[in-house]
Design an enzyme around this catalytic site. Structure first.
Site, PDB file in Angstrom:
ATOM      1  N   ASN A 112      33.285  47.675  50.503  1.00 38.35           N
ATOM      2  CA  ASN A 112      34.473  46.835  50.668  1.00 38.35           C
ATOM      3  C   ASN A 112      35.479  47.141  49.570  1.00 38.35           C
ATOM      4  O   ASN A 112      35.119  47.482  48.447  1.00 38.35           O
ATOM      5  CB  ASN A 112      34.098  45.347  50.658  1.00 38.35           C
ATOM      6  N   PHE A 116      40.436  40.685  46.507  1.00 40.11           N
ATOM      7  CA  PHE A 116      40.688  39.247  46.282  1.00 40.11           C
ATOM      8  C   PHE A 116      41.631  38.654  47.329  1.00 40.11           C
ATOM      9  O   PHE A 116      42.558  37.893  47.007  1.00 40.11           O
ATOM     10  CB  PHE A 116      41.270  38.993  44.886  1.00 40.11           C
ATOM     11  N   SER A 176      35.372  42.866  39.532  1.00 42.28           N
ATOM     12  CA  SER A 176      35.636  43.472  40.834  1.00 42.28           C
ATOM     13  C   SER A 176      36.324  44.817  40.638  1.00 42.28           C
ATOM     14  O   SER A 176      37.284  44.919  39.860  1.00 42.28           O
ATOM     15  CB  SER A 176      36.521  42.568  41.689  1.00 42.28           C
ATOM     16  N   ASN A 178      38.132  46.232  42.821  1.00 40.87           N
ATOM     17  CA  ASN A 178      39.195  46.330  43.820  1.00 40.87           C
ATOM     18  C   ASN A 178      40.521  45.738  43.370  1.00 40.87           C
ATOM     19  O   ASN A 178      41.471  45.679  44.150  1.00 40.87           O
ATOM     20  CB  ASN A 178      38.741  45.654  45.117  1.00 40.87           C
ATOM     21  N   THR A 179      40.594  45.278  42.117  1.00 41.86           N
ATOM     22  CA  THR A 179      41.853  44.826  41.530  1.00 41.86           C
ATOM     23  C   THR A 179      42.151  45.733  40.347  1.00 41.86           C
ATOM     24  O   THR A 179      41.375  45.760  39.392  1.00 41.86           O
ATOM     25  CB  THR A 179      41.765  43.365  41.058  1.00 41.86           C
ATOM     26  N   LYS A 218      30.831  37.055  35.595  1.00 42.15           N
ATOM     27  CA  LYS A 218      30.299  38.057  36.516  1.00 42.15           C
ATOM     28  C   LYS A 218      30.631  39.446  35.995  1.00 42.15           C
ATOM     29  O   LYS A 218      31.805  39.778  35.779  1.00 42.15           O
ATOM     30  CB  LYS A 218      30.886  37.865  37.913  1.00 42.15           C
ATOM     31  N   ASN A 247      28.430  42.539  40.139  1.00 40.82           N
ATOM     32  CA  ASN A 247      29.465  42.731  41.147  1.00 40.82           C
ATOM     33  C   ASN A 247      29.217  44.027  41.924  1.00 40.82           C
ATOM     34  O   ASN A 247      28.156  44.643  41.814  1.00 40.82           O
ATOM     35  CB  ASN A 247      30.843  42.762  40.471  1.00 40.82           C
TER      36      ASN A 247
END
Length: 264
Positions: A112, A116, A176, A178-179, A218, A247
Site C-alpha cells: 500500500n 494517510f 509510515s 508513504n508521507t 509507532k 509499520n
C-alpha cells in the site's frame, strides 16, 4: 465454502472498493444487531494489563483498517482485545493518487502507498463522540502531507488535544513510508523535539482532565541496529508508555513472486 466464496467475491473488486464495502457491511451488521460482543467467548486467562489498561485478550485490530472510526462500534463488537483507529491528521486529505493498494495473493501479502487518506480529526472525533465503542480504544495520529517537518509537532498536538477525551491511548505515527519526510522525524533532534512536545502536551491534558492517556510511538521495521537503539533510548528518556512495532516495510524480499511486487 462460504469463506471461499466471500473471498472470491471481494477479490473480484478493486482493493479499496472491497475495503469500503467491508466496512459498510460491518456498520450495517452491527446496526441490525447481528454483531454482539457477548457472542465472542474469551478464555479466562486471555487478558493482560499493559500501560495500566486492562485488555480482555491479546489480539487487537491495528490502525489502518478504519481510519475514520466509521465502523467503530461494529469492529469493537467482533471480539478484539482493542481497536485502533487512524491514522488521522488535523485536516482531511485525499492521500496518494490511485491505484495505491496492490494484492499479492501468491505471497499472501499486500502493498500500500495510501498516504494517510482520511477525513480529518474532527470527523473521527464526531464518530467517537456519537457512538463510542466499548473496550480499549486507540487513536493513531499523524501529520498532514503539506505540513513541513519543522511544524510537525503542531499537527501532532492538534490531533492529541482533539482525541484525548475519546480514547484509551494515543499512537504517534512517525514511521509510515508513504508521507514524504515522515520517517526522518524518528531520528536525532527532530525526534527529541517531537517527543518532548507531545509528552508535555499529554501531561498538560492529563492534569487538566484528571485522566492519564498513555502514549505509544509507532516505529518502522527498516532501521538498522544503531538507529533502532537510538530511537529506543529516546523513547525511554521521554518515558513513552509503549512501542507499536512495526509499520509498513519498504523492503522487497527476493522470495516474493507476485507480479505486483514491483510496485513501490
Amino acid at each position: 465454502m462460504t469463506e471461499s466464496w466471500s473471498r472470491r467475491a471481494l477479490f473480484a473488486l478493486e482493493p479499496e472498493r472491497a475495503h469500503t464495502l467491508m466496512l459498510t457491511g460491518v456498520r450495517w451488521a452491527h446496526g441490525l444487531g447481528l454483531l454482539r460482543r457477548g457472542h465472542h467467548q474469551q478464555a479466562a486467562d486471555a487478558g493482560c494489563t499493559v500501560m495500566g489498561l486492562a485488555f480482555p485478550n491479546r489480539i487487537g485490530l491495528a490502525a489502518g483498517l478504519d481510519k475514520n472510526a466509521d465502523a467503530a462500534r461494529g469492529l469493537a463488537a467482533l471480539g478484539f482485545g482493542f481497536v485502533e483507529f487512524g491514522t488521522v491528521t488535523p485536516r482531511p486529505q485525499a492521500g496518494n493518487p490511485r491505484p495505491r493498494v496492490f494484492r499479492l495473493p501468491d505471497d499472501k501479502g499486500i502493498i500500500n502507498r495510501l498516504g494517510f487518506n482520511n477525513k480529518g480529526v474532527d470527523h473521527l472525533v464526531r464518530r467517537l463522540r456519537r457512538a463510542p465503542p466499548p473496550g480499549v480504544v486507540g487513536v493513531n495520529i499523524g501529520k498532514n502531507r503539506e505540513t513541513p517537518p519543522e511544524k510537525a509537532l503542531e499537527d501532532y498536538c492538534t490531533c492529541l488535544r482533539a482525541v484525548y477525551d475519546f480514547c484509551s491511548y494515543v499512537t504517534v505515527n512517525l514511521s509510515s513510508p508513504n508521507t514524504p519526510g515522515l520517517r526522518a522525524l524518528q531520528h536525532g533532534s527532530q525526534l527529541d523535539k517531537l517527543l518532548a512536545g507531545v509528552t508535555h502536551e499529554r501531561d498538560r491534558l492529563a492534569e487538566s482532565r484528571q485522566r492519564y492517556v498513555p502514549l505509544v510511538v509507532k516505529i518502522d521495521p527498516d532501521m538498522d541496529a544503531q538507529q533502532r537503539a537510538a530511537v529506543l533510548d529516546a523513547l525511554i528518556y521521554y518515558r513513552i508508555d509503549g512501542v507499536a512495532a512495526t509499520n509498513t516495510t519498504v523492503s522487497r524480499p527476493e522470495s516474493l513472486v507476485d507480479r505486483s511486487v514491483a510496485e513501490e
